[in-house]
Write an enzyme that holds these catalytic residues in place. Structure first.
Site, short mmCIF file in Angstrom:
data_model
loop_
_atom_site.label_atom_id
_atom_site.label_comp_id
_atom_site.label_asym_id
_atom_site.label_seq_id
_atom_site.Cartn_x
_atom_site.Cartn_y
_atom_site.Cartn_z
N GLU A 1 0.80 -1.23 0.00
CA GLU A 1 0.00 0.00 0.00
C GLU A 1 0.83 1.28 0.00
O GLU A 1 0.61 2.18 0.80
CB GLU A 1 -0.97 0.00 1.19
CG GLU A 1 -1.87 -1.23 1.19
CD GLU A 1 -2.91 -1.24 2.31
OE1 GLU A 1 -2.83 -0.40 3.20
OE2 GLU A 1 -3.79 -2.11 2.26
N ASN B 1 2.74 -4.85 -3.37
CA ASN B 1 1.31 -5.16 -3.15
C ASN B 1 0.49 -3.91 -2.88
O ASN B 1 0.94 -3.00 -2.18
CB ASN B 1 1.22 -6.09 -1.92
CG ASN B 1 -0.12 -6.79 -1.79
OD1 ASN B 1 -0.65 -7.32 -2.78
ND2 ASN B 1 -0.67 -6.81 -0.59
N HIS C 1 -9.89 -6.25 -2.74
CA HIS C 1 -11.02 -6.19 -1.81
C HIS C 1 -12.16 -5.51 -2.56
O HIS C 1 -12.18 -4.28 -2.69
CB HIS C 1 -10.65 -5.39 -0.57
CG HIS C 1 -9.56 -6.03 0.24
ND1 HIS C 1 -9.77 -7.19 0.95
CD2 HIS C 1 -8.27 -5.69 0.45
CE1 HIS C 1 -8.65 -7.53 1.57
NE2 HIS C 1 -7.72 -6.64 1.27
N GLU D 1 -5.49 -10.70 -1.84
CA GLU D 1 -6.39 -10.57 -0.68
C GLU D 1 -7.85 -10.53 -1.10
O GLU D 1 -8.65 -9.78 -0.56
CB GLU D 1 -6.05 -9.30 0.11
CG GLU D 1 -4.61 -9.24 0.56
CD GLU D 1 -4.26 -7.98 1.37
OE1 GLU D 1 -5.18 -7.31 1.86
OE2 GLU D 1 -3.07 -7.71 1.51
N ASP E 1 -11.60 -10.62 -1.46
CA ASP E 1 -12.87 -10.89 -0.79
C ASP E 1 -13.95 -10.03 -1.43
O ASP E 1 -13.64 -9.05 -2.11
CB ASP E 1 -12.83 -10.77 0.74
CG ASP E 1 -12.21 -9.48 1.26
OD1 ASP E 1 -12.13 -8.49 0.51
OD2 ASP E 1 -11.82 -9.46 2.45
C1 XIL Z 1 -6.19 -6.85 7.95
C2 XIL Z 1 -6.40 -8.08 8.79
O1 XIL Z 1 -7.17 -9.01 8.07
C3 XIL Z 1 -7.10 -7.70 10.09
O2 XIL Z 1 -7.20 -8.82 10.94
C4 XIL Z 1 -6.32 -6.58 10.78
O3 XIL Z 1 -7.05 -6.14 11.91
C5 XIL Z 1 -6.10 -5.41 9.84
O4 XIL Z 1 -5.47 -5.88 8.67
N1 XIL Z 1 -4.94 -4.87 3.40
C6 XIL Z 1 -3.89 -5.62 3.85
C7 XIL Z 1 -4.09 -6.58 4.99
O5 XIL Z 1 -2.83 -5.62 3.23
O6 XIL Z 1 -2.94 -6.71 5.74
C8 XIL Z 1 -5.23 -6.16 5.86
O7 XIL Z 1 -5.46 -7.19 6.81
C9 XIL Z 1 -6.47 -5.89 5.02
C10 XIL Z 1 -6.22 -4.78 4.05
#
Ligand code: XIL
Length: 959
Positions: free
Chosen positions: A433, A476, A511, A540, A542
């Protein structure tokens, strides 16, 4: 005599308890390691365990012997056996709360001299009591020996749960964590006659705690719940403290929420670690205000076995499929689920900086080791997440950090963390990020960047490469599927790679939600990065069931889950098509029971993954594994009224809405729009299909009537035009249809077989209105200078609250420097800003969607700009709306009939030029005292403008 009564009672008890196969050992004492908690009972008594048993001597009274506080709970029957030598009895000394002490015999036995015999008995009690379990002898001075004491129960304490309701008028085992005062009192009752008041707290973490050691089994899941109340508003949460060998860890069961009246704090908890201390407690977000609790329950959740008769997800895709996991998921059914469906894992949190180096040079690898060991043991690939990130990084990292110091800290951290797992973790998210597309250089203004510029990224990759040359190093980020972020990231990655920074892959977090963004965004991103020659991974994934950051479902409706299944299918269609460019896809969680989206961006039920709370396959699973098993679903399509000139030129009417995408099949895709008119339904379609085949066509089935528009030939029986574009072709037509409310659209590509299709239900809505902003730059001072006369006003007449009240005449102008100007002359003779809520004050709200995407929910450049008659500004957007920060300048003035708002809004995400259309609306809030009594908009009739841009009108930039 006493003995006989007890014995017959026991027989009765045994008969009453149904035979159960499961016998749980509650405790056993073999004295191989000392007295194991047993102590002398009576002055002068000595205990000796040197022979590996418990020898009792020095007795002078028959009640003297050896004692322990037994691990007994009320209402549970225990069986006790022991080997004894001598004449020995086992007794419970029981003192009920507020009552007098009684002595209850468990069992007795006499051995032959020098021999051992078995003593056995059973015990249960019904009322809250203090207990003492002890061995004694009717011979007041005899020595005796006991060994191999075993306490069992036919109910498993880790499954029987626990509840405390304070109805005994006592604290029922709750104790202060520090010095708080706990009092069972009627004034604190949530239900019944008593609750527990908590006062005199000395810290936010000080409050009531309950020992639950022995009540939770490792790998099992529990629901915890407690009611809380507070006279003054404060945030209260429910947490667990666990310890192993004196090292405490704290875990949230229910995150603090704002509490005044009785509120239930509830959550589930899986015990994932060995513990020698375990307690549950209520704490506040901050401060030491008193509160009350009542009706606590702990309930065991019986795990459902995973389905073994469904395909393994990982076998259905041509790339590595992974899941984010955590310690709790390495046990029981979760572990089985991972093993069956995933080929790779990544820790949700355990390898982040805060988890691995909480203090400089102090590394903690407990969880990391456990997770990597699990993966190794199960033959799973492992993605390391993440080495350098602005979030979940301890404050010390930046404290007093010069550039040199910070780069050194990065180097030390990466050497330690990556080094530990060298050869076992094949892929690392090296930086996470770091892109901000709203900065001119595309780089996030994190402390990393502020202190080192781009060097932190360079250092991180250089060191990572040095530590493990075989590891795949990933850059990432999230939102990479959105065009602006895609391009910002592309530029940075290209520049760094050109410099020689060893970036092997880009990671797309992905996401997404059930509607947004369209899947072609994802595909465009993958194709774009392919041109850089980097590997790509989805890291990641979802799919939230919400399109905004406010809504909540009590439980997610079945049709939403069905829609999510379609969405998973479309997304995985993209992945499969792009498999040559993608090495892995990781889903951000194992199953819906553990997802970060249940607390982010707000606490709410969410279900973003392929498996449900009980680890069973959802439509989302079938969307990936076998879409033929998906429940049929039609998409809802909103069709505005409107008329169009069908003449071979694209009508300007089509600018008012974005096209509805038709998911790509092969190399063919499309987008289309409809307008409803008395004479029929107008359609405009843009087809991407590079190869022109004579039989290419578009057909629309409206209700039962089918209309076919051939690519190159005239349509039969209705008015249609087609034309060539650089990527395919476009069609515009008037379909003389009746009032059909279903649509099946097929993009038929003669060459490649399966067609791209869209199935929808139609909802007809009023025309999307448009008005024009002349190109002119006013002075923003609350005065309507002459320049505004160039702009034709629109009124507000769409009541979303009440039917009369304050209204406005609204004008807009624009300047090529990227600013939109809005003037609202409000008629509202009685003005109030007494409400603490900005939307309940007399005010004007301006809504701007620069790209006119008309999405459900807000994109990050969509804004709700509110200005009160007194000049107070408040701004709404998506929760991380970087693109609208600091964009508003406004001025207000009073008139004899109301007030004037003049505003300038910068639109940095688009280029303003003539004929551009911008999603736009205005709302006037009318307050009386502290209440909003009326609200009216120019366009959106839904009252949802603050949540969704879908029904705003449009503003066209004129000359
Ligand atoms: C999230 C985790 O899933 C949570 O448990 C934690 O509280 C916060 O982080 N982007 C990312 C991940 O790169 O590391 C994050 O994970 C979600 C967003």
């Amino acid at each position: 005599m006493f003995r006989a009564v007890t014995a017959s009672l026991l027989v009765l008890l045994c008969l009453a308890v149904p035979a159960r196969a499961d016998v749980t050992t509650i405790a056993s004492y073999d004295f191989s390691s000392g007295a194991q908690g047993w102590g002398p009972r009576g002055d002068g008594v000595a205990l000796d365990t040197s022979a590996g048993n418990l020898r009792v001597s020095g007795r002078t009274q028959n009640w003297m012997g050896a004692q322990i506080t037994p691990p007994f709970e009320k209402g549970v029957t225990y069986n006790v056996t022991a080997k004894v030598s001598g004449s020995v009895a086992l007794t419970v000394e029981r003192t009920p709360s507020g009552g007098s002490t009684t002595w209850e015999r468990v069992g007795a036995a006499t051995s032959a001299p020098g021999e051992f015999t078995e003593l056995s008995g059973s015990y249960s009690y019904a009322a809250d009591s203090a207990l003492n379990l002890y061995f004694e002898s009717s011979d007041a001075t005899a020595e005796f020996t006991v060994d191999d004491i075993v306490i069992t129960s036919d109910s498993d304490p880790t499954q029987s749960g626990l509840s405390t309701d304070f109805e005994t008028g006592t604290a029922q085992g709750w104790n202060p964590r520090a010095s708080a005062t706990l009092t069972a009192t009627g004034a604190a009752a949530h239900a019944g006659a008593y609750g527990l008041s908590v006062t005199n707290r000395q810290a936010s973490w000080d409050g009531p705690s309950l020992n639950v050691l022995g009540k939770l089994a490792k790998g099992s899941k529990y629901t915890l719940s407690v009611w809380v109340r507070s006279a003054e508003a404060q945030s209260l949460g429910l947490s667990i403290e666990r310890r192993q060998n004196g090292t405490p860890s704290y875990e949230r069961v229910a995150a603090p929420v704002s509490v005044t009246g009785w509120t239930r704090l509830t959550g589930t908890y899986t015990l994932a670690h060995d513990v020698d201390f375990l307690s549950v407690y209520v704490e506040s977000g901050e401060g030491t205000l008193p509160f009350e609790i009542d009706d606590f329950t702990l309930e065991y959740i019986e795990p459902k076995p995973i389905q073994t008769d469904i395909p393994s997800l990982k076998d259905t895709v041509p790339f590595t499929l992974g899941a984010a996991f955590h310690r709790g998921a390495t046990l029981g059914e979760h572990a089985k689920l991972i093993d069956k469906h995933y080929g790779s894992v990544t820790p949700g949190n355990s390898l982040k900086w805060d988890a691995t180096e909480p203090e400089e040079g102090r590394f903690t690898f407990d969880d990391g080791d456990a997770l990597v060991d699990f993966a190794t043991g199960n033959g799973l690939e492992f993605r390391g997440h993440t080495l350098v990130w602005h979030s979940q990084t301890p404050a010390w990292v930046f404290e007093g950090a010069t550039k040199e110091v910070l780069l050194q800290r990065i180097e030390n951290h990466i050497r330690a963390v990556m080094g530990r797992y060298k050869g076992r973790i094949g892929t690392w998210d090296v930086v996470n990020e770091v892109i901000d597309e709203n900065q001119p250089d595309g780089l996030r203004r994190s402390p990393w960047f502020e202190i080192t510029g781009l060097d932190y990224i360079r250092t991180a990759f250089r060191v990572a490469r040095e530590v493990d040359p075989a590891a795949t190093l990933v850059f990432n980020d999230y939102n990479t599927e959105f065009p602006r972020k895609r391009e910002a990231m592309y530029k940075v990655v290209k520049q760094l790679r050109d410099e020689g920074v060893p970036i092997d892959a880009v990671g797309h977090q992905l996401h997404v939600n059930i509607e947004q963004p369209p899947t072609y965004y994802i595909e465009d991103t993958i194709e774009r990065f392919a041109s850089l020659g980097v590997d790509q991974q989805v890291t990641e994934l979802d799919v939230s069931v919400y399109t905004d950051f406010v809504s909540t479902y009590p439980t997610v409706p079945a049709d939403v889950l069905a829609r999510q299944g379609q969405r998973y299918k479309e997304i995985f269609d993209v992945f499969r098509r792009q498999a040559a460019k993608l090495s892995s896809v990781t889903i951000w969680g194992v199953a819906d029971d553990e997802t970060w989206l249940s607390t982010f961006p707000i606490a709410r039920v969410n279900a973003p993954l392929p498996f449900d709370d009980e680890l069973q396959a959802k439509p989302a699973f079938w969307g990936v594994a076998d879409p033929s098993k998906l429940p049929a679903a039609r998409l809802a399509l909103t069709v505005p009224a409107g008329t169009v000139t069908v003449d071979g030129k694209r009508d300007a009417q089509w600018d008012r809405q974005p096209g509805q995408p038709v998911a790509r099949v092969g190399s063919v895709s499309a987008s289309f729009q409809l307008r409803k008119a008395p004479s029929g339904v107008y359609v405009f379609a843009d087809v991407t299909d590079a190869t022109d085949d004579r039989t290419d066509s578009l057909s629309l089935k409206l209700g039962t009537a089918t209309y076919t528009i051939p690519r190159g030939a005239p349509a039969q029986g209705f008015k249609a035009h087609t034309r060539k574009t650089s990527t395919g072709w476009q069609a515009e037509a008037l379909l003389p249809s009746g009032a059909a409310t279903t649509l099946d659209l097929t993009v038929d590509d003669a060459r490649t077989g399966p067609d791209a299709v869209f199935s929808g239900t139609l909802t007809f809505v009023p025309e999307v209105k448009e008005f024009t902003a002349p190109k002119e730059t006013p002075v923003v001072d609350g005065v309507a200078e002459a320049a505004w006369n160039k702009a034709t006003p629109v009124g507000t007449g769409t009541w979303i609250e009440g039917t009369s009240g304050a209204t406005a005449k609204v004008r807009a102008m624009w300047s090529p420097s990227g600013v939109l100007y809005v003037l609202a002359k409000v008629t509202d003779p009685v003005l109030s800003d007494e409400s603490p809520n900005a939307w309940e004050e007399d005010s004007v709200e301006i809504f701007v969607d620069p790209e006119n995407n008309k999405t459900k929910g807000y994109d990050d450049d969509d804004g709700q700009y509110r200005i009160s008659f007194a000049g107070a500004e408040s701004i709404g957007g998506t929760f991380d709306a970087f693109a609208i920060r600091g964009n508003l300048t406004s001025a207000v003035s009073r008139t004899s009939t109301g007030y004037i708002v003049e505003a300038a809004i910068k639109l940095p995400t688009v280029t303003l030029s003539r004929d551009r259309v911008v999603g736009f609306d205005v709302q006037v809030n009318d307050a009386t005292g502290t209440a909003r009594t009326a609200a009216v908009t120019w366009h959106d009739p839904t009252g949802q403008s603050y949540l969704s841009t879908a029904r705003w009108g449009v503003l066209r930039l004129g000359k």
